[in-house]
Enzyme design. Sequence first.
Site, short mmCIF file in Angstrom:
data_model
loop_
_atom_site.label_atom_id
_atom_site.label_comp_id
_atom_site.label_asym_id
_atom_site.label_seq_id
_atom_site.Cartn_x
_atom_site.Cartn_y
_atom_site.Cartn_z
N ASP A 8 -0.50 38.20 -60.38
CA ASP A 8 -0.80 36.79 -60.11
C ASP A 8 -2.19 36.51 -60.69
O ASP A 8 -2.79 37.36 -61.37
CB ASP A 8 -0.66 36.46 -58.61
N HIS A 9 -2.73 35.33 -60.38
CA HIS A 9 -4.04 34.94 -60.93
C HIS A 9 -5.14 35.90 -60.50
O HIS A 9 -6.03 36.21 -61.28
CB HIS A 9 -4.37 33.51 -60.49
N CYS A 65 -2.18 42.13 -57.68
CA CYS A 65 -2.61 40.87 -57.07
C CYS A 65 -3.97 41.12 -56.44
O CYS A 65 -4.65 42.09 -56.81
CB CYS A 65 -1.58 40.33 -56.08
N THR A 67 -4.84 42.07 -53.39
CA THR A 67 -4.86 43.29 -52.56
C THR A 67 -3.76 44.29 -52.92
O THR A 67 -3.80 45.43 -52.43
CB THR A 67 -4.64 42.91 -51.08
N GLY A 68 -2.76 43.86 -53.65
CA GLY A 68 -1.56 44.68 -53.89
C GLY A 68 -0.52 44.51 -52.79
O GLY A 68 0.65 44.80 -52.99
N GLY A 70 0.73 41.74 -51.03
CA GLY A 70 1.77 40.71 -51.13
C GLY A 70 2.82 41.09 -52.17
O GLY A 70 4.03 40.92 -51.94
N HIS A 98 6.51 62.36 -53.67
CA HIS A 98 7.18 62.41 -52.36
C HIS A 98 8.13 61.24 -52.15
O HIS A 98 9.18 61.40 -51.54
CB HIS A 98 6.16 62.40 -51.22
N ARG A 132 13.02 68.59 -50.43
CA ARG A 132 13.03 68.11 -49.04
C ARG A 132 12.82 66.60 -48.94
O ARG A 132 13.15 65.98 -47.93
CB ARG A 132 11.95 68.84 -48.24
N HIS A 133 12.26 66.01 -50.01
CA HIS A 133 11.99 64.57 -49.97
C HIS A 133 13.25 63.73 -50.10
O HIS A 133 13.28 62.57 -49.69
CB HIS A 133 10.99 64.20 -51.06
C1 RB5 Z 1 -4.20 35.28 -53.84
O1 RB5 Z 1 -5.30 34.59 -53.35
C2 RB5 Z 1 -3.93 36.50 -52.95
O2 RB5 Z 1 -3.47 36.07 -51.70
C3 RB5 Z 1 -2.93 37.41 -53.60
O3 RB5 Z 1 -3.40 37.79 -54.84
C4 RB5 Z 1 -2.62 38.71 -52.89
O4 RB5 Z 1 -3.78 39.39 -52.54
C5 RB5 Z 1 -1.66 38.64 -51.81
O5 RB5 Z 1 -1.25 39.68 -51.26
#
Ligand code: RB5
Length: 153
Positions: A8-9, A65, A67-68, A70, A98, A132-133
């Site tokens: 995303d942006h 994104c 945080t990764g 979403g 794993h 095992r995994h």
């Molecule tokens: C965008 O502002 C932010 O919410 C998105 O990039 C992401 O971190 C969501 O999980």
Amino acid sequence: MHLVMGSDHAGYTLKEHLKPIIIGWGHAVKDVGCHCEAPVDYPDIAEEVVKIIKSGQADLGLLVCGTGQGMAIAANKVPGIRAAVCSDGFSARAAREHNDANILALGARVVGSGAAELIVKQFLESSYSGGRHQRRLDLIRDIENKYLKQGEK
Ligand code: RB5
């Protein structure tokens, strides 16, 4: 390795940083966007990446994104997708070995570009250990099947 990537942006700049590096390592890369910093909704991008993996056109996916989180939450709604949010190389390697993770989700607001390079390298250079995994992956598939039949409540 055929890799499909999307952001995303919030992840756009990191995706653009990583793309030529990954190509330089010898991988084929398909970029589903976004292609600028204008706001987009991460579930739409996650679904585009998932579609390419499910169709067999890519072996692995990379989603970026803020945080990764979403991206991973959206991608993991699809049966057979195992998206792992990783902020360190050990986790990225373990996710492949794993969990047979088929998507790496990165947080551009969490990891710097240097750390992201190492995380992606570990992910791409590791492979599923099996053994095992497999029983645990089968249990995950059982959960998917159970709730697919049950439907949304
Ligand atoms: C965008 O502002 C932010 O919410 C998105 O990039 C992401 O971190 C969501 O999980």
